[in-house]
Design a protein around this motif. Structure first.
Motif, PDB file in Angstrom:
ATOM      1  N   VAL A  16       0.840  -1.202   0.000  1.00 15.67           N
ATOM      2  CA  VAL A  16       0.000   0.000   0.000  1.00 15.67           C
ATOM      3  C   VAL A  16       0.874   1.252   0.000  1.00 15.67           C
ATOM      4  O   VAL A  16       0.606   2.211  -0.730  1.00 15.67           O
ATOM      5  CB  VAL A  16      -0.985   0.006   1.188  1.00 15.67           C
ATOM      6  N   MET A  17       1.944   1.232   0.788  1.00 19.03           N
ATOM      7  CA  MET A  17       2.853   2.386   0.827  1.00 19.03           C
ATOM      8  C   MET A  17       3.477   2.633  -0.553  1.00 19.03           C
ATOM      9  O   MET A  17       3.536   3.772  -1.024  1.00 19.03           O
ATOM     10  CB  MET A  17       3.955   2.178   1.865  1.00 19.03           C
ATOM     11  N   GLN A  18       3.918   1.562  -1.217  1.00 16.78           N
ATOM     12  CA  GLN A  18       4.530   1.701  -2.535  1.00 16.78           C
ATOM     13  C   GLN A  18       3.501   2.149  -3.576  1.00 16.78           C
ATOM     14  O   GLN A  18       3.825   2.929  -4.480  1.00 16.78           O
ATOM     15  CB  GLN A  18       5.210   0.398  -2.971  1.00 16.78           C
ATOM     16  N   LEU A  19       2.272   1.674  -3.440  1.00 15.99           N
ATOM     17  CA  LEU A  19       1.208   2.117  -4.341  1.00 15.99           C
ATOM     18  C   LEU A  19       0.960   3.616  -4.171  1.00 15.99           C
ATOM     19  O   LEU A  19       0.804   4.342  -5.149  1.00 15.99           O
ATOM     20  CB  LEU A  19      -0.082   1.337  -4.086  1.00 15.99           C
ATOM     21  N   TRP A  20       0.945   4.082  -2.925  1.00 18.23           N
ATOM     22  CA  TRP A  20       0.732   5.507  -2.660  1.00 18.23           C
ATOM     23  C   TRP A  20       1.880   6.343  -3.238  1.00 18.23           C
ATOM     24  O   TRP A  20       1.650   7.376  -3.867  1.00 18.23           O
ATOM     25  CB  TRP A  20       0.572   5.762  -1.172  1.00 18.23           C
ATOM     26  N   LYS A  21       3.109   5.865  -3.050  1.00 19.83           N
ATOM     27  CA  LYS A  21       4.268   6.585  -3.595  1.00 19.83           C
ATOM     28  C   LYS A  21       4.216   6.643  -5.120  1.00 19.83           C
ATOM     29  O   LYS A  21       4.595   7.639  -5.725  1.00 19.83           O
ATOM     30  CB  LYS A  21       5.579   5.910  -3.175  1.00 19.83           C
ATOM     31  N   ALA A  22       3.759   5.556  -5.740  1.00 21.81           N
ATOM     32  CA  ALA A  22       3.742   5.467  -7.199  1.00 21.81           C
ATOM     33  C   ALA A  22       2.461   6.046  -7.812  1.00 21.81           C
ATOM     34  O   ALA A  22       2.414   6.274  -9.019  1.00 21.81           O
ATOM     35  CB  ALA A  22       3.908   4.005  -7.631  1.00 21.81           C
ATOM     36  N   TYR A  23       1.456   6.297  -7.000  1.00 17.04           N
ATOM     37  CA  TYR A  23       0.160   6.743  -7.520  1.00 17.04           C
ATOM     38  C   TYR A  23       0.252   7.975  -8.427  1.00 17.04           C
ATOM     39  O   TYR A  23      -0.430   8.017  -9.453  1.00 17.04           O
ATOM     40  CB  TYR A  23      -0.823   6.978  -6.369  1.00 17.04           C
ATOM     41  N   PRO A  24       1.091   8.946  -8.112  1.00 16.67           N
ATOM     42  CA  PRO A  24       1.188  10.108  -9.018  1.00 16.67           C
ATOM     43  C   PRO A  24       1.657   9.730 -10.432  1.00 16.67           C
ATOM     44  O   PRO A  24       1.410  10.475 -11.378  1.00 16.67           O
ATOM     45  CB  PRO A  24       2.207  11.019  -8.338  1.00 16.67           C
ATOM     46  N   THR A  25       2.300   8.585 -10.580  1.00 20.82           N
ATOM     47  CA  THR A  25       2.778   8.168 -11.900  1.00 20.82           C
ATOM     48  C   THR A  25       1.711   7.395 -12.684  1.00 20.82           C
ATOM     49  O   THR A  25       1.901   7.118 -13.862  1.00 20.82           O
ATOM     50  CB  THR A  25       4.034   7.277 -11.803  1.00 20.82           C
ATOM     51  N   PHE A  26       0.602   7.042 -12.019  1.00 24.78           N
ATOM     52  CA  PHE A  26      -0.478   6.315 -12.700  1.00 24.78           C
ATOM     53  C   PHE A  26      -1.180   7.273 -13.648  1.00 24.78           C
ATOM     54  O   PHE A  26      -1.803   8.243 -13.238  1.00 24.78           O
ATOM     55  CB  PHE A  26      -1.462   5.726 -11.694  1.00 24.78           C
ATOM     56  N   LYS A  27      -1.066   6.981 -14.934  1.00 23.23           N
ATOM     57  CA  LYS A  27      -1.600   7.872 -15.975  1.00 23.23           C
ATOM     58  C   LYS A  27      -2.968   7.433 -16.491  1.00 23.23           C
ATOM     59  O   LYS A  27      -3.576   8.133 -17.278  1.00 23.23           O
ATOM     60  CB  LYS A  27      -0.627   7.945 -17.167  1.00 23.23           C
ATOM     61  N   GLY A  28      -3.411   6.257 -16.089  1.00 20.95           N
ATOM     62  CA  GLY A  28      -4.698   5.775 -16.560  1.00 20.95           C
ATOM     63  C   GLY A  28      -4.649   5.128 -17.929  1.00 20.95           C
ATOM     64  O   GLY A  28      -5.692   4.922 -18.547  1.00 20.95           O
ATOM     65  N   ASN A  29      -3.445   4.795 -18.417  1.00 21.89           N
ATOM     66  CA  ASN A  29      -3.317   4.136 -19.719  1.00 21.89           C
ATOM     67  C   ASN A  29      -3.768   2.678 -19.655  1.00 21.89           C
ATOM     68  O   ASN A  29      -4.001   2.061 -20.681  1.00 21.89           O
ATOM     69  CB  ASN A  29      -1.871   4.211 -20.220  1.00 21.89           C
ATOM     70  N   SER A  30      -3.840   2.144 -18.458  1.00 23.18           N
ATOM     71  CA  SER A  30      -4.343   0.788 -18.247  1.00 23.18           C
ATOM     72  C   SER A  30      -5.349   0.856 -17.097  1.00 23.18           C
ATOM     73  O   SER A  30      -5.496   1.896 -16.458  1.00 23.18           O
ATOM     74  CB  SER A  30      -3.189  -0.161 -17.884  1.00 23.18           C
ATOM     75  N   LYS A  31      -6.013  -0.264 -16.848  1.00 29.35           N
ATOM     76  CA  LYS A  31      -6.932  -0.295 -15.715  1.00 29.35           C
ATOM     77  C   LYS A  31      -6.124  -0.142 -14.429  1.00 29.35           C
ATOM     78  O   LYS A  31      -4.973  -0.572 -14.348  1.00 29.35           O
ATOM     79  CB  LYS A  31      -7.697  -1.617 -15.678  1.00 29.35           C
ATOM     80  N   PHE A  32      -6.724   0.441 -13.418  1.00 30.39           N
ATOM     81  CA  PHE A  32      -6.049   0.609 -12.140  1.00 30.39           C
ATOM     82  C   PHE A  32      -5.597  -0.745 -11.601  1.00 30.39           C
ATOM     83  O   PHE A  32      -4.486  -0.876 -11.099  1.00 30.39           O
ATOM     84  CB  PHE A  32      -6.956   1.308 -11.115  1.00 30.39           C
ATOM     85  N   SER A  33      -6.460  -1.760 -11.734  1.00 27.34           N
ATOM     86  CA  SER A  33      -6.119  -3.083 -11.195  1.00 27.34           C
ATOM     87  C   SER A  33      -4.889  -3.671 -11.885  1.00 27.34           C
ATOM     88  O   SER A  33      -4.060  -4.316 -11.235  1.00 27.34           O
ATOM     89  CB  SER A  33      -7.306  -4.038 -11.302  1.00 27.34           C
ATOM     90  N   THR A  34      -4.732  -3.443 -13.177  1.00 25.23           N
ATOM     91  CA  THR A  34      -3.555  -3.939 -13.904  1.00 25.23           C
ATOM     92  C   THR A  34      -2.301  -3.256 -13.383  1.00 25.23           C
ATOM     93  O   THR A  34      -1.290  -3.910 -13.120  1.00 25.23           O
ATOM     94  CB  THR A  34      -3.706  -3.678 -15.419  1.00 25.23           C
ATOM     95  N   TRP A  35      -2.368  -1.950 -13.236  1.00 23.88           N
ATOM     96  CA  TRP A  35      -1.241  -1.192 -12.683  1.00 23.88           C
ATOM     97  C   TRP A  35      -0.941  -1.660 -11.254  1.00 23.88           C
ATOM     98  O   TRP A  35       0.207  -1.850 -10.877  1.00 23.88           O
ATOM     99  CB  TRP A  35      -1.591   0.308 -12.710  1.00 23.88           C
ATOM    100  N   MET A  36      -2.000  -1.905 -10.490  1.00 21.01           N
ATOM    101  CA  MET A  36      -1.842  -2.336  -9.105  1.00 21.01           C
ATOM    102  C   MET A  36      -1.157  -3.703  -9.021  1.00 21.01           C
ATOM    103  O   MET A  36      -0.302  -3.920  -8.160  1.00 21.01           O
ATOM    104  CB  MET A  36      -3.218  -2.388  -8.438  1.00 21.01           C
ATOM    105  N   TYR A  37      -1.542  -4.642  -9.908  1.00 21.28           N
ATOM    106  CA  TYR A  37      -0.876  -5.945  -9.949  1.00 21.28           C
ATOM    107  C   TYR A  37       0.630  -5.752 -10.108  1.00 21.28           C
ATOM    108  O   TYR A  37       1.424  -6.366  -9.398  1.00 21.28           O
ATOM    109  CB  TYR A  37      -1.354  -6.775 -11.151  1.00 21.28           C
ATOM    110  N   ARG A  38       0.988  -4.927 -11.057  1.00 15.44           N
ATOM    111  CA  ARG A  38       2.406  -4.744 -11.361  1.00 15.44           C
ATOM    112  C   ARG A  38       3.159  -4.172 -10.174  1.00 15.44           C
ATOM    113  O   ARG A  38       4.223  -4.662  -9.794  1.00 15.44           O
ATOM    114  CB  ARG A  38       2.567  -3.867 -12.588  1.00 15.44           C
ATOM    115  N   VAL A  39       2.633  -3.132  -9.562  1.00 18.60           N
ATOM    116  CA  VAL A  39       3.284  -2.520  -8.395  1.00 18.60           C
ATOM    117  C   VAL A  39       3.328  -3.507  -7.232  1.00 18.60           C
ATOM    118  O   VAL A  39       4.366  -3.662  -6.578  1.00 18.60           O
ATOM    119  CB  VAL A  39       2.574  -1.205  -7.986  1.00 18.60           C
ATOM    120  N   ALA A  40       2.219  -4.205  -6.993  1.00 19.01           N
ATOM    121  CA  ALA A  40       2.153  -5.154  -5.871  1.00 19.01           C
ATOM    122  C   ALA A  40       3.160  -6.289  -6.047  1.00 19.01           C
ATOM    123  O   ALA A  40       3.885  -6.652  -5.108  1.00 19.01           O
ATOM    124  CB  ALA A  40       0.738  -5.709  -5.722  1.00 19.01           C
ATOM    125  N   LEU A  41       3.214  -6.849  -7.249  1.00 16.76           N
ATOM    126  CA  LEU A  41       4.150  -7.952  -7.493  1.00 16.76           C
ATOM    127  C   LEU A  41       5.600  -7.476  -7.438  1.00 16.76           C
ATOM    128  O   LEU A  41       6.453  -8.154  -6.856  1.00 16.76           O
ATOM    129  CB  LEU A  41       3.853  -8.621  -8.832  1.00 16.76           C
TER     130      LEU A  41
END
Length: 172
Positions: free
Chosen positions: A46-71
């Motif tokens: 969750v901490m890494q997702l929050w840090k990376a959230y500003p880089t989420f551009k919406g080019n993919s689904k949030f869940s897809t981006w989340m999988y990548r960051v989580a893994l």
């Protein structure tokens, strides 16, 4: 004005995390055996997702981006040795399935998680994404490998998992 925008961003982020928190729980269960380590990894993701959230551009689904960051977080966390994999059995009381599910299904799922603990970090990611019904293309994207490589690695990992299950005498 800035505070309002920051608060709105935080609320959107927390809503998205809440919608998709099962992804984080599953990743944590794949990589850590005991509940305390799973909770630590959950918080780290969750901490890494929050840090990376500003880089989420919406080019993919949030869940897809989340999988990548989580893994990626789980792989780094695992490699850094923040937690050593502990070989103690999974706690039978872990909320793995809904209480409405049969005891047999819960037992099989427990065996699967035990067997997955014997896989390496990348193999765990492959199995996790496969169990999430991701296509070979999606698995490749999430892991940053080619689709052919994802297919080959996934097949080898499934074979290895079957051998582990047989070796340990788990009934499926």
């Amino acid at each position: 004005m800035c505070y309002t925008l920051m608060k709105e961003t935080e609320n959107i982020f927390l809503s998205l995390i809440n919608q998709h928190k099962a992804i984080i729980h599953k990743v944590a269960k794949m990589y850590m055996n005991n509940t305390d380590d799973q909770q630590d990894l959950f918080q780290e993701i969750v901490m890494q997702l929050w840090k990376a959230y500003p880089t989420f551009k919406g080019n993919s689904k949030f869940s897809t981006w989340m999988y990548r960051v989580a893994l990626n977080t789980a792989l780094v966390y695992f490699k850094k040795g923040n937690r050593k994999v502990d070989k103690t059995p999974l706690d039978e009381n872990i909320d793995i399935v809904d209480t409405n599910e049969s005891e047999l299904k819960e037992e099989k799922l427990s065996y699967l998680y035990k067997a997955v603990q014997e896989l390496n970090a990348v193999e765990k990611a492959l199995i996790f994404l496969f169990l999430e019904d991701q296509s070979h293309r999606e698995i490749a994207e999430n892991l940053g490998i080619s689709e052919v490589n994802a297919r080959v690695k996934l097949n080898r990992t499934k074979e290895k998992l079957q051998l582990i299950i047989k070796k340990n005498g788990y009934e499926f």
